[in-house]
Design a protein around this motif. Structure first.
Motif, PDB file in Angstrom:
ATOM      1  N   UNK A 298       0.430  -1.154  -0.550  1.00  0.00           N
ATOM      2  CA  UNK A 298      -0.192   0.129  -0.248  1.00  0.00           C
ATOM      3  C   UNK A 298       0.971   0.980   0.274  1.00  0.00           C
ATOM      4  N   UNK A 299       0.208   2.550  -0.322  1.00  0.00           N
ATOM      5  CA  UNK A 299       1.023   3.500  -0.183  1.00  0.00           C
ATOM      6  C   UNK A 299       0.946   3.883   1.519  1.00  0.00           C
ATOM      7  N   UNK A 300       1.741   4.554   1.500  1.00  0.00           N
ATOM      8  CA  UNK A 300       2.232   5.174   2.768  1.00  0.00           C
ATOM      9  C   UNK A 300       1.266   5.913   3.332  1.00  0.00           C
ATOM     10  N   UNK A 301       0.436   6.773   2.592  1.00  0.00           N
ATOM     11  CA  UNK A 301      -0.579   6.971   3.484  1.00  0.00           C
ATOM     12  C   UNK A 301      -1.707   5.963   4.431  1.00  0.00           C
ATOM     13  N   UNK A 302      -1.596   4.771   3.779  1.00  0.00           N
ATOM     14  CA  UNK A 302      -2.984   3.222   4.084  1.00  0.00           C
ATOM     15  C   UNK A 302      -1.657   2.662   4.452  1.00  0.00           C
ATOM     16  N   UNK A 303      -0.642   3.366   5.418  1.00  0.00           N
ATOM     17  CA  UNK A 303       0.335   2.067   6.496  1.00  0.00           C
ATOM     18  C   UNK A 303       1.322   2.981   6.800  1.00  0.00           C
ATOM     19  N   UNK A 304       0.580   3.868   7.387  1.00  0.00           N
ATOM     20  CA  UNK A 304       1.651   4.515   8.024  1.00  0.00           C
ATOM     21  C   UNK A 304       2.836   4.609   9.014  1.00  0.00           C
ATOM     22  N   UNK A 305       2.737   3.433   9.557  1.00  0.00           N
ATOM     23  CA  UNK A 305       3.181   2.597  10.924  1.00  0.00           C
ATOM     24  C   UNK A 305       3.554   1.546  10.278  1.00  0.00           C
ATOM     25  N   UNK A 306       4.429   1.366   8.846  1.00  0.00           N
ATOM     26  CA  UNK A 306       5.288  -0.320   8.304  1.00  0.00           C
ATOM     27  C   UNK A 306       6.093   1.022   7.644  1.00  0.00           C
ATOM     28  N   UNK A 307       7.775   0.086   8.268  1.00  0.00           N
ATOM     29  CA  UNK A 307       8.497   0.413   7.678  1.00  0.00           C
ATOM     30  C   UNK A 307       8.743   0.169   6.591  1.00  0.00           C
ATOM     31  N   UNK A 308       8.477  -0.303   6.089  1.00  0.00           N
ATOM     32  CA  UNK A 308       8.423  -1.032   4.581  1.00  0.00           C
ATOM     33  C   UNK A 308       7.502  -0.093   3.249  1.00  0.00           C
ATOM     34  N   UNK A 309       6.140   0.037   4.146  1.00  0.00           N
ATOM     35  CA  UNK A 309       5.503   1.124   3.337  1.00  0.00           C
ATOM     36  C   UNK A 309       6.972   2.174   3.576  1.00  0.00           C
ATOM     37  N   UNK A 310       7.305   3.123   4.758  1.00  0.00           N
ATOM     38  CA  UNK A 310       8.458   3.894   4.178  1.00  0.00           C
ATOM     39  C   UNK A 310       8.773   3.949   4.003  1.00  0.00           C
ATOM     40  N   UNK A 311       9.860   2.461   3.758  1.00  0.00           N
ATOM     41  CA  UNK A 311      10.990   3.024   2.590  1.00  0.00           C
ATOM     42  C   UNK A 311      10.551   2.361   1.372  1.00  0.00           C
ATOM     43  N   UNK A 312       9.560   2.037   0.907  1.00  0.00           N
ATOM     44  CA  UNK A 312       9.702   2.009  -0.737  1.00  0.00           C
ATOM     45  C   UNK A 312       9.046   3.222  -1.196  1.00  0.00           C
ATOM     46  N   UNK A 313       8.418   4.284   0.327  1.00  0.00           N
ATOM     47  CA  UNK A 313       7.872   5.738  -0.595  1.00  0.00           C
ATOM     48  C   UNK A 313       9.200   6.850  -0.902  1.00  0.00           C
ATOM     49  N   UNK A 314      10.095   6.346   0.323  1.00  0.00           N
ATOM     50  CA  UNK A 314      10.849   6.681  -0.103  1.00  0.00           C
ATOM     51  C   UNK A 314      11.738   7.102  -0.653  1.00  0.00           C
ATOM     52  N   UNK A 315      12.152   5.402  -1.924  1.00  0.00           N
ATOM     53  CA  UNK A 315      12.589   5.040  -3.151  1.00  0.00           C
ATOM     54  C   UNK A 315      11.559   5.915  -4.506  1.00  0.00           C
ATOM     55  N   UNK A 316      10.031   6.289  -4.441  1.00  0.00           N
ATOM     56  CA  UNK A 316       8.921   6.255  -5.141  1.00  0.00           C
ATOM     57  C   UNK A 316       9.750   8.268  -5.469  1.00  0.00           C
TER      58      UNK A 316
END
Length: 365
Positions: free
Chosen positions: A142-160
């Motif tokens: 999911x995009x970061x807005x939908x998984x704000x507590x996931x470190x993987x979502x943060x990581x992939x958002x940074x990559x994006x």
């Protein structure tokens, strides 16, 4: 030993160290000096951590080498606030996956520590997952807005955010369910336009994608230059598939060569990641994980906490200089085999009540 008077000073020093050492192994004395300085800062700022260290008879006044810094079991993050941040400054929290709130570990961040986290993840990601191919990006999460507590979502958002000029798609919802229409449409478009794609996801996300492809077969393999990054873990979200079998299926059903399937190792309690290969290098077998020069992995005996010999198995212990805001050294529950140039992951350990793995020392918190 470097002395720090503030979190900002410690984080800025760590950031400079990371940027200066991103391309080559770090001299042990440089690593040691910074590690001891961060350890002393964390000892002073975190009562729970300091009490644990005292119970181990190890304090900034009694150790001279980073290997002696007490390693905190990752399970301690479930119940203790292992952070130098006051409550009002804990703007972001990473939580591990789990079935209940009480089973999930917590890693707190603020703006300063997140900036350090982003620097750490990007510089090592860049070296392993990018090459001359200008790939499109498909994220099976999911995009970061939908998984704000996931470190993987943060990581992939940074990559994006770093790769905004590339065509990209986040194809999962807040429950990590793949949007089959979006994912398959994106892959078909890559084939029709002859544009290579890199697919990012957890092991269970790839299982779900491959199951979708059983009923919706791609007419052709993905274009040359396509790649995949999978990060282990199933957590009851799909059937478990051995890594070799999973990678073989990715190759068979998507046409991605196994040499271009890279595994990532990370966790919410860490600020740095390890990879078992790089897209622009030949990856030997067995595929060994390596952390960046600002993080070091040791394989230790759960009975003695001493490093095992080459070729032997033990628990994975990681010292991460980017973990300024929490604790520097972590004892994981992952089994690994030690090699002279990396480590091989072997799975999760069934932990007994041994000295190194119990939380008895945290009763002082």
């Amino acid at each position: 030993m470097i002395k720090f008077s503030s979190l900002a000073e410690a984080c800025n020093t760590a950031r400079n160290f990371i940027r200066q050492n991103a391309g080559a192994p770090t001299a042990d004395d440089e690593f040691n000096s910074l590690a001891l300085g961060i350890f002393a800062f964390q000892f002073k700022q975190n009562t729970a951590f300091a009490n644990f260290c005292r119970s181990e008879n190890r304090t900034p006044d009694t150790i001279i080498n980073w290997r002696e810094i007490p390693a905190v079991p990752t399970r301690a993050f479930k119940s203790l606030d292992l952070t130098v941040l006051p409550k009002v400054d804990r703007k972001t929290v990473f939580r591990s996956s789990g079935t209940t709130q009480t089973e999930r570990t917590r890693h707190f961040h603020n703006r300063i520590t997140l900036t350090l986290y982003h620097d750490s993840l990007w510089l090592w990601f860049y070296k392993h997952l990018l090459d001359e191919s200008n790939n499109r990006l498909l994220f099976l999460l999911p995009p970061l807005a939908q998984a704000p507590e996931s470190s993987l979502a943060h990581m992939m958002d940074a990559v994006s955010q770093h790769l905004t000029k590339r065509v990209q798609c986040f194809a999962a919802d807040w429950q990590w369910r793949i949007n089959s229409n979006a994912a398959i449409k994106f892959l078909y478009d890559c084939i029709e336009q002859n544009k290579p794609v890199t697919i990012f996801g957890t092991a269970f996300s790839f299982v779900h994608l491959l199951d979708l492809l059983k009923t919706t077969r791609l007419k052709h393999a993905l274009p040359d230059g396509s790649a995949a990054m999978e990060t282990g873990g199933y957590k009851g979200r799909s059937r478990e598939v051995p890594k070799t079998e999973l990678h073989r299926s990715i190759n068979n059903k998507l046409g991605i060569p196994e040499k271009r399937i890279i595994s990532e190792y990370g966790m919410c309690e860490l600020s740095s990641q390890a990879y078992d290969g790089a897209l622009n290098h030949t990856n030997a077998v067995p595929h060994l994980f390596r952390f960046p020069p600002w993080a070091r992995a040791r394989v230790v005996s759960p009975e003695t906490m001493l490093e095992v010999k080459l070729g032997e198995t033990g628990l994975l212990q990681i010292t991460d200089l980017a973990n300024v805001g929490s604790v520097l050294s972590l004892l994981t529950e992952d089994l690994a085999c030690r090699y002279d140039n990396g480590f091989e992951l072997l799975g999760r350990a069934e932990l007994a009540k041994s000295r190194g793995c119990s939380l008895m020392n945290f009763t002082y918190a």
